[in-house]
Design an enzyme around this catalytic site. Structure first.
Site, PDB file in Angstrom:
ATOM      1  N   ALA A 129      51.403  57.141  56.890  1.00  0.00           N
ATOM      2  CA  ALA A 129      50.459  57.016  57.996  1.00  0.00           C
ATOM      3  C   ALA A 129      49.045  57.394  57.560  1.00  0.00           C
ATOM      4  O   ALA A 129      48.667  58.573  57.612  1.00  0.00           O
ATOM      5  CB  ALA A 129      50.930  57.874  59.170  1.00  0.00           C
ATOM      6  N   GLY A 134      40.332  52.849  64.096  1.00  0.00           N
ATOM      7  CA  GLY A 134      38.949  52.607  63.644  1.00  0.00           C
ATOM      8  C   GLY A 134      38.757  52.751  62.144  1.00  0.00           C
ATOM      9  O   GLY A 134      37.622  52.673  61.647  1.00  0.00           O
ATOM     10  N   GLY A 247      51.668  51.319  45.324  1.00  0.00           N
ATOM     11  CA  GLY A 247      52.123  50.473  46.432  1.00  0.00           C
ATOM     12  C   GLY A 247      51.715  49.027  46.221  1.00  0.00           C
ATOM     13  O   GLY A 247      52.456  48.099  46.581  1.00  0.00           O
ATOM     14  N   GLN A 284      54.492  11.483  41.255  1.00  0.00           N
ATOM     15  CA  GLN A 284      53.593  12.379  40.516  1.00  0.00           C
ATOM     16  C   GLN A 284      52.846  13.320  41.481  1.00  0.00           C
ATOM     17  O   GLN A 284      52.593  14.488  41.148  1.00  0.00           O
ATOM     18  CB  GLN A 284      52.595  11.546  39.711  1.00  0.00           C
ATOM     19  N   GLN A 341      53.583  21.433  52.670  1.00  0.00           N
ATOM     20  CA  GLN A 341      53.069  20.089  52.383  1.00  0.00           C
ATOM     21  C   GLN A 341      54.149  19.237  51.700  1.00  0.00           C
ATOM     22  O   GLN A 341      54.335  18.069  52.047  1.00  0.00           O
ATOM     23  CB  GLN A 341      51.820  20.200  51.478  1.00  0.00           C
ATOM     24  N   GLY A 345      56.669  17.012  57.582  1.00  0.00           N
ATOM     25  CA  GLY A 345      56.944  17.478  58.947  1.00  0.00           C
ATOM     26  C   GLY A 345      58.085  18.485  59.006  1.00  0.00           C
ATOM     27  O   GLY A 345      58.075  19.415  59.822  1.00  0.00           O
ATOM     28  N   GLU A 368      48.179  47.326  52.605  1.00  0.00           N
ATOM     29  CA  GLU A 368      47.964  48.112  51.376  1.00  0.00           C
ATOM     30  C   GLU A 368      46.669  47.679  50.658  1.00  0.00           C
ATOM     31  O   GLU A 368      46.589  47.664  49.428  1.00  0.00           O
ATOM     32  CB  GLU A 368      49.205  48.088  50.485  1.00  0.00           C
ATOM     33  N   SER A 371      42.591  41.568  50.537  1.00  0.00           N
ATOM     34  CA  SER A 371      42.114  40.926  49.299  1.00  0.00           C
ATOM     35  C   SER A 371      40.666  41.339  49.002  1.00  0.00           C
ATOM     36  O   SER A 371      40.276  41.493  47.845  1.00  0.00           O
ATOM     37  CB  SER A 371      42.190  39.404  49.429  1.00  0.00           C
TER      38      SER A 371
HETATM   39  N1  CAA Z   1      43.270  57.249  42.419  1.00  0.00           N
HETATM   40  C1  CAA Z   1      42.842  58.558  42.499  1.00  0.00           C
HETATM   41  N2  CAA Z   1      41.641  58.908  43.026  1.00  0.00           N
HETATM   42  C2  CAA Z   1      40.866  57.903  43.504  1.00  0.00           C
HETATM   43  C3  CAA Z   1      41.238  56.558  43.457  1.00  0.00           C
HETATM   44  C4  CAA Z   1      42.505  56.237  42.879  1.00  0.00           C
HETATM   45  N3  CAA Z   1      42.933  54.987  42.809  1.00  0.00           N
HETATM   46  N4  CAA Z   1      40.276  55.801  44.000  1.00  0.00           N
HETATM   47  C5  CAA Z   1      39.293  56.643  44.364  1.00  0.00           C
HETATM   48  N5  CAA Z   1      39.655  57.921  44.070  1.00  0.00           N
HETATM   49  C6  CAA Z   1      38.861  59.152  44.262  1.00  0.00           C
HETATM   50  C7  CAA Z   1      37.521  59.010  43.522  1.00  0.00           C
HETATM   51  O1  CAA Z   1      37.639  59.408  42.188  1.00  0.00           O
HETATM   52  C8  CAA Z   1      36.630  59.928  44.327  1.00  0.00           C
HETATM   53  O2  CAA Z   1      36.908  61.241  43.964  1.00  0.00           O
HETATM   54  P1  CAA Z   1      35.709  62.345  43.724  1.00  0.00           P
HETATM   55  O3  CAA Z   1      35.073  62.589  45.033  1.00  0.00           O
HETATM   56  O4  CAA Z   1      36.455  63.514  43.185  1.00  0.00           O
HETATM   57  O5  CAA Z   1      34.772  61.703  42.743  1.00  0.00           O
HETATM   58  C9  CAA Z   1      37.155  59.749  45.749  1.00  0.00           C
HETATM   59  O6  CAA Z   1      38.504  59.263  45.630  1.00  0.00           O
HETATM   60  C10 CAA Z   1      36.336  58.782  46.582  1.00  0.00           C
HETATM   61  O7  CAA Z   1      36.304  57.545  45.883  1.00  0.00           O
HETATM   62  P2  CAA Z   1      35.414  56.325  46.386  1.00  0.00           P
HETATM   63  O8  CAA Z   1      34.017  56.807  46.621  1.00  0.00           O
HETATM   64  O9  CAA Z   1      35.644  55.181  45.465  1.00  0.00           O
HETATM   65  O10 CAA Z   1      36.085  56.025  47.810  1.00  0.00           O
HETATM   66  P3  CAA Z   1      35.668  55.008  48.969  1.00  0.00           P
HETATM   67  O11 CAA Z   1      35.665  55.727  50.245  1.00  0.00           O
HETATM   68  O12 CAA Z   1      34.437  54.252  48.583  1.00  0.00           O
HETATM   69  O13 CAA Z   1      36.942  54.017  49.011  1.00  0.00           O
HETATM   70  C11 CAA Z   1      38.238  52.064  48.564  1.00  0.00           C
HETATM   71  C12 CAA Z   1      37.297  53.155  48.030  1.00  0.00           C
HETATM   72  C13 CAA Z   1      38.812  51.386  47.326  1.00  0.00           C
HETATM   73  C14 CAA Z   1      37.520  51.038  49.415  1.00  0.00           C
HETATM   74  C15 CAA Z   1      39.388  52.707  49.385  1.00  0.00           C
HETATM   75  O14 CAA Z   1      38.907  53.209  50.601  1.00  0.00           O
HETATM   76  C16 CAA Z   1      40.541  51.765  49.697  1.00  0.00           C
HETATM   77  O15 CAA Z   1      41.422  51.536  48.864  1.00  0.00           O
HETATM   78  N6  CAA Z   1      40.588  51.194  50.951  1.00  0.00           N
HETATM   79  C17 CAA Z   1      41.753  50.430  51.384  1.00  0.00           C
HETATM   80  C18 CAA Z   1      42.760  51.306  52.054  1.00  0.00           C
HETATM   81  C19 CAA Z   1      44.121  50.677  52.155  1.00  0.00           C
HETATM   82  O16 CAA Z   1      44.624  50.082  51.201  1.00  0.00           O
HETATM   83  N7  CAA Z   1      44.771  50.845  53.310  1.00  0.00           N
HETATM   84  C20 CAA Z   1      46.097  50.387  53.515  1.00  0.00           C
HETATM   85  C21 CAA Z   1      46.913  51.488  54.143  1.00  0.00           C
HETATM   86  S1  CAA Z   1      48.652  51.455  53.973  1.00  0.00           S
HETATM   87  C22 CAA Z   1      49.226  50.123  54.828  1.00  0.00           C
HETATM   88  O17 CAA Z   1      48.796  49.051  54.591  1.00  0.00           O
HETATM   89  C23 CAA Z   1      50.220  50.278  55.912  1.00  0.00           C
HETATM   90  C24 CAA Z   1      51.632  50.134  55.524  1.00  0.00           C
HETATM   91  O18 CAA Z   1      52.436  50.791  56.139  1.00  0.00           O
HETATM   92  C25 CAA Z   1      52.092  49.185  54.480  1.00  0.00           C
END
Ligand code: CAA
Length: 386
Positions: A129, A134, A247, A284, A341, A345, A368, A371
């Site tokens: 979770a 938001g 993931g 083809q 395709q 149909g 997760e 794109s």
């Molecule tokens: N591994 C470890 N640490 C990481 C990391 C990683 N892959 N990516 C970033 N960090 C750390 C950074 O090193 C940084 O650490 P410090 O402050 O110590 O330097 C910190 O995290 C912040 O990093 P960013 O400034 O890069 O973070 P950001 O806020 O700009 O976010 C982002 C980057 C890639 C956009 C991220 O927010 C992201 O992946 N967003 C998508 C979220 C997502 O995938 N949600 C899906 C949820 S699960 C789901 O889908 C439901 C389900 O049940 C299947």
């Protein structure tokens, strides 16, 4: 289902495991998939079978109840299951990648004994979770609040888009001790979903993967003891991001399975369907579709296996996982569209599996990390190299 089976990188013992998984998928999972898709009924019997075969905690150490397998074998197994039933695929993926993995990686021995063992053995099911109404793509700004109280934390807030949210016994929950701290204030907790204040508030009615639940959660003055904190206060964002890296390999493999099912169905249809006095596979125009579908699927598969091998080797693989998920999910959507395709149909009707593949493929471009988020991760990592 794929007839030619090719599982490189695995030794003889694992090949025989993969063969058993394939047989399970053909004999017991694929025949039930249409029913689960139509009714939205959670595939309890399928999840029990997966648990029996050690597939709910595939990468977890045997000491903690897992199968102790490598990441590539997990990806190949995920592809098999998802080719048969994409809903079962995501249920398995969330439990393995998003729930067992962070406890294995960040949990202490007491947490592993209490939470990880039953999850890895498939006696319990988990959910992850992070997302909120938001805050989906931008989880650093999440608002779910954890306030320190004697002996633990009081949690208030809500979560959205939680796969397995209805059935889960255990939840990896992210909450902040202070929203002003942004990502540095986030904590990860392992929570028993049956505790007071944990409320499943809504179930989504979805386009695809209908047999896996997607829930909204609500927490009302929910007390979580100190021993449920995973890692340290403020480690939560790192826990979430590193968990999502893994993931994304799971979801890439799910997309491969959906795409493979669509390709196999298209090949079969093209050899049986006659137009202009011959099977359409002789045309083809159809061969070009099949060639492009095959090539895109294999390219995405190689990216997925590459990311899995890097994760297994313990080197940084965030970019590889993002490339794998981007490629596999967009290829799955593209291949499923082509598959309809090829079917003409017929492909637009529920009688043919490609209609389900088309609906199931779409979510792999969204959950997760969309794109667009994968592209952000790929570009950021690439720019860091220059
Ligand atoms: N591994 C470890 N640490 C990481 C990391 C990683 N892959 N990516 C970033 N960090 C750390 C950074 O090193 C940084 O650490 P410090 O402050 O110590 O330097 C910190 O995290 C912040 O990093 P960013 O400034 O890069 O973070 P950001 O806020 O700009 O976010 C982002 C980057 C890639 C956009 C991220 O927010 C992201 O992946 N967003 C998508 C979220 C997502 O995938 N949600 C899906 C949820 S699960 C789901 O889908 C439901 C389900 O049940 C299947």
């Amino acid at each position: 289902m794929q007839t030619e089976r090719y599982w490189p990188m695995v030794d003889e013992e694992k090949k025989s495991l993969m063969e058993s998984i394939h047989q399970l998928c053909v004999a017991e999972i694929a025949p039930r998939a249409k029913h689960h898709d139509e009714t939205g009924e959670f595939p309890t019997a399928i999840v029990s079978k997966l648990a029996e075969m050690g597939m709910m905690g595939m990468m977890v150490d045997e000491k903690w109840g897992g199968a102790g397998l490598d990441v590539a074998t997990y990806a190949m197994a995920m592809e098999e299951v998802s080719a048969a039933c994409a809903s079962s695929g995501v249920i398995m993926s969330v439990n393995n990648s998003l729930v067992c993995w962070p406890i294995s990686e960040y949990g202490n021995d007491a947490q592993k004994e209490k939470w990880l063992k039953p999850l890895a053995q498939g006696q319990k099911l988990g959910c992850f979770a992070l997302s909120e109404p938001g805050h989906g793509s931008d989880p650093a700004g999440l608002q779910c609040r954890a306030v320190k109280v004697p002996g633990g934390y009081k949690i208030n807030g809500s979560k959205n888009w939680i796969t397995n949210g209805k059935e889960a016994d255990t939840c990896i929950l992210f909450a902040t001790i202070d929203p002003a701290l942004k990502h540095k204030g986030i904590c990860a907790f392992v929570v028993d979903t049956k505790i007071k204040g944990y409320i499943v508030s809504k179930l989504e009615d979805k386009l695809g993967i209908t047999a896996s639940s997607t829930a909204a959660l609500f927490f009302e003055d929910m007390f979580v003891p100190d021993e449920c904190l995973l890692g340290k206060e403020g480690d939560g964002f790192k826990v979430a991001m590193s968990t999502l890296d893994g993931g994304r390999i799971g979801i890439a493999a799910q997309a491969l399975g959906i795409a493979r099912c669509a390709l196999e169905a298209s090949k079969q249809f093209a050899t049986e369907r006659e137009q202009f006095g011959a099977p359409i596979s002789k045309l083809q125009a159809i061969q070009f579709h099949l060639a492009d579908m095959t090539t895109r699927l294999q390219a995405a598969r190689l990216l997925t296996w590459h990311a899995a091998v890097k994760k297994q080797a313990g080197v940084k693989y965030s970019q590889d996982a993002a490339m794998a998920k981007l490629s596999a999910s967009e290829s799955a959507m593209w291949i499923a569209t082509k598959a309809i395709q090829v079917h003409g149909g017929y492909g637009y009707t529920k009688e043919y599996v490609v209609e389900r593949n088309f609906r199931d493929a779409k979510i792999t471009e969204i959950y997760e990390g969309t794109s667009e988020i994968q592209r952000l991760v790929i570009a950021a990592e690439e720019l860091r190299k220059s």
